[in-house]
Design a protein around this motif. Structure first.
Motif, PDB file in Angstrom:
ATOM      1  N   ASP A   1     -15.509   5.780   7.974  1.00 18.42           N
ATOM      2  CA  ASP A   1     -15.022   4.705   8.824  1.00 18.42           C
ATOM      3  C   ASP A   1     -13.788   4.067   8.192  1.00 18.42           C
ATOM      4  O   ASP A   1     -13.897   3.374   7.166  1.00 18.42           O
ATOM      5  CB  ASP A   1     -16.106   3.647   9.022  1.00 18.42           C
TER       6      ASP A   1
ATOM      7  N   PRO B   1     -14.872   8.488   2.810  1.00 13.99           N
ATOM      8  CA  PRO B   1     -15.279   7.457   3.774  1.00 13.99           C
ATOM      9  C   PRO B   1     -15.117   7.949   5.209  1.00 13.99           C
ATOM     10  O   PRO B   1     -14.125   8.592   5.546  1.00 13.99           O
ATOM     11  CB  PRO B   1     -14.316   6.303   3.474  1.00 13.99           C
TER      12      PRO B   1
ATOM     13  N   ALA C   1     -14.166   0.220   7.604  1.00 14.01           N
ATOM     14  CA  ALA C   1     -15.210  -0.320   6.724  1.00 14.01           C
ATOM     15  C   ALA C   1     -14.679  -0.442   5.297  1.00 14.01           C
ATOM     16  O   ALA C   1     -13.701   0.194   4.913  1.00 14.01           O
ATOM     17  CB  ALA C   1     -16.436   0.576   6.754  1.00 14.01           C
ATOM     18  N   SER C   2     -15.351  -1.263   4.508  1.00 12.46           N
ATOM     19  CA  SER C   2     -14.967  -1.417   3.106  1.00 12.46           C
ATOM     20  C   SER C   2     -15.062  -0.085   2.381  1.00 12.46           C
ATOM     21  O   SER C   2     -15.922   0.756   2.693  1.00 12.46           O
ATOM     22  CB  SER C   2     -15.884  -2.442   2.423  1.00 12.46           C
ATOM     23  N   CYS C   3     -14.205   0.094   1.405  1.00 10.70           N
ATOM     24  CA  CYS C   3     -14.191   1.356   0.671  1.00 10.70           C
ATOM     25  C   CYS C   3     -15.431   1.475  -0.214  1.00 10.70           C
ATOM     26  O   CYS C   3     -15.824   0.497  -0.882  1.00 10.70           O
ATOM     27  CB  CYS C   3     -12.946   1.442  -0.201  1.00 10.70           C
TER      28      CYS C   3
ATOM     29  N   GLN D   1     -17.570   2.815  -3.531  1.00 10.73           N
ATOM     30  CA  GLN D   1     -17.198   2.787  -4.939  1.00 10.73           C
ATOM     31  C   GLN D   1     -16.391   4.027  -5.295  1.00 10.73           C
ATOM     32  O   GLN D   1     -16.742   5.147  -4.925  1.00 10.73           O
ATOM     33  CB  GLN D   1     -18.438   2.708  -5.822  1.00 10.73           C
TER      34      GLN D   1
ATOM     35  N   CYS E   1      -9.755   3.879   4.112  1.00 15.26           N
ATOM     36  CA  CYS E   1     -10.911   2.985   4.192  1.00 15.26           C
ATOM     37  C   CYS E   1     -10.415   1.569   3.962  1.00 15.26           C
ATOM     38  O   CYS E   1      -9.302   1.364   3.451  1.00 15.26           O
ATOM     39  CB  CYS E   1     -11.996   3.359   3.177  1.00 15.26           C
ATOM     40  N   GLY E   2     -11.224   0.595   4.347  1.00 16.77           N
ATOM     41  CA  GLY E   2     -10.815  -0.787   4.156  1.00 16.77           C
ATOM     42  C   GLY E   2      -9.536  -1.136   4.884  1.00 16.77           C
ATOM     43  O   GLY E   2      -8.773  -1.986   4.425  1.00 16.77           O
ATOM     44  N   ARG E   3      -9.249  -0.421   5.995  1.00 16.30           N
ATOM     45  CA  ARG E   3      -8.061  -0.663   6.825  1.00 16.30           C
ATOM     46  C   ARG E   3      -6.758  -0.359   6.086  1.00 16.30           C
ATOM     47  O   ARG E   3      -5.720  -0.929   6.373  1.00 16.30           O
ATOM     48  CB  ARG E   3      -8.036  -2.116   7.334  1.00 16.30           C
ATOM     49  N   ARG E   4      -6.830   0.593   5.140  1.00 11.24           N
ATOM     50  CA  ARG E   4      -5.633   0.913   4.354  1.00 11.24           C
ATOM     51  C   ARG E   4      -5.711   2.330   3.809  1.00 11.24           C
ATOM     52  O   ARG E   4      -6.748   2.996   3.880  1.00 11.24           O
ATOM     53  CB  ARG E   4      -5.491  -0.068   3.191  1.00 11.24           C
TER      54      ARG E   4
ATOM     55  N   THR F   1       0.831  -1.203   0.000  1.00 15.93           N
ATOM     56  CA  THR F   1       0.000   0.000   0.000  1.00 15.93           C
ATOM     57  C   THR F   1       0.864   1.250   0.000  1.00 15.93           C
ATOM     58  O   THR F   1       0.581   2.215  -0.728  1.00 15.93           O
ATOM     59  CB  THR F   1      -0.922   0.009   1.231  1.00 15.93           C
TER      60      THR F   1
END
Length: 351
Positions: free
Chosen positions: A262, A260, A265-267, A269, A245-248, A225
């Motif tokens: 959170d 985003p 949470a998943s990113c 679109q 987002c998405g922990r990255r 990343t």
């Protein structure tokens, strides 16, 4: 024994001496409890921050840069180097100067908890309020660890700095002369209108070859990343917009529904795409990395005892000793942190 009983048996002058010793001991305990990189001013007297020298200003001018133009900092642990980039007359960032780093602590990899001695890796943004001209390590600026992603992941720690004195407990330490110059450069840019400057901290230069050497490291997914951010900057010469987002980290992206909220949470679109020329270059870098990962072999080079220092400083330390070197690199004469660990070159057996 209570204070009243003590006063009956101990003369007043001796009681005063005892009080002083108790207070001195308390101060010593407090100071020892502070992490080496808190950079809190121990002296309440304020001092004028370093000013941009005419020599540095002339060097900028020769490279088509202005003192007030935006600045960006990149840090590389393995190479023990800090780069200062400035916007030049083309409107993009160009390398102004590379500084050999005097000391950093820990090993390659991100900082995750207080006391791990890890210098942080990631993307940080420094505003004027994070500059400290009264640091106990000459001058300093706070990286802002933990950032938004690190906070969401539960990482802990505070007061992680770039400062002087060649002593580190999770910080990036320069010589006093170096950090004074860097401080003056970033201070001038912030006063010139830049709200905050970006610091990109990496484990090593994010080449395909280096990545392949560490493909078996537990931090490899995180470093992939970081490489995306590094490639984005090097290919565009623009400061990347950093989202989480998405922990990255996600770079130069716009999302359906806005930024985003959170980090875990998943990113959402992504609705924008890089320019075709940039996208082609990013794809080429990904292909180069894939080839290197297939052909390269992982090397056990992440063998730092406790951080490192640039080879030029390691030579000074080896030839002059820690005390003499401390006097050379810092007016505060602050001790070199863990000099034996700094002398342990992790690449000695791999060259």
């Amino acid at each position: 024994m209570t204070d009243s009983r003590l006063s009956r048996f101990v003369p007043a002058r001796l009681r005063s001496l005892i009080d002083l010793l108790v207070k001195a001991t308390a101060v010593a305990v407090l100071c020892s409890a502070l992490a080496a990189c808190t950079s809190m001013g121990l002296d309440s007297a304020s001092k004028a921050p370093p000013k941009l020298s005419s020599k540095v200003a002339a060097s900028m001018s020769a490279k088509g840069m202005k003192p007030e133009s935006p600045v960006l900092v990149r840090i590389f642990k393995q190479e023990s180097e800090l780069e200062v980039w400035k916007v030049d007359k083309t409107g993009g960032y160009a390398l102004f100067k590379t500084y050999p780093m005097c000391r950093w602590s820990g090993k390659l990899g991100p900082k995750t908890k207080s006391g791990d001695r890890q210098a942080p890796e990631g993307f940080y943004h420094v505003s004027s309020g994070m500059l400290n001209p009264n640091s106990q390590y000459f001058v300093s600026f706070n990286l802002g660890y933990p950032n938004r992603l690190e906070s969401a992941l539960g990482y802990t720690g505070e007061a992680l700095m770039v400062h002087g004195a060649c002593s580190s407990s999770g910080c990036y330490a320069m010589t006093d002369q170096q950090v004074g110059e860097i401080y003056a450069i970033v201070d001038r840019a912030l006063k010139g209108g830049q709200n905050q400057f970006q610091v990109q901290a990496y484990p090593f230069r994010m080449t395909a070859r280096n990545m392949a050497a560490y493909k078996d490291d537990a931090n490899f997914p995180f470093w992939k990343t970081l490489k995306e951010g590094s490639d984005t900057f090097e290919l565009t010469r623009r400061q990347p917009k950093v989202s989480v987002c998405g922990r990255r980290y996600v770079f130069n992206s716009e999302f359906v529904g806005g930024e985003p909220s959170d980090p875990l949470a998943s990113c959402p679109q992504i609705i924008n795409q890089p320019e075709p020329a940039v996208a082609a270059k990013l794809d080429a870098e990904q292909q180069k990395l894939a080839v290197a990962l297939n052909q390269g072999t992982s090397s056990a080079l992440n063998s730092y005892v406790d951080g490192g220092m640039h080879p030029s400083f390691r030579a000074i330390l080896k030839n002059n000793g820690a005390k003499s070197m401390a006097e050379k690199v810092s007016g505060t004469k602050y001790p070199i942190s863990r000099p034996d660990a700094a002398l342990a070159d992790p690449f000695a057996g791999a060259r």
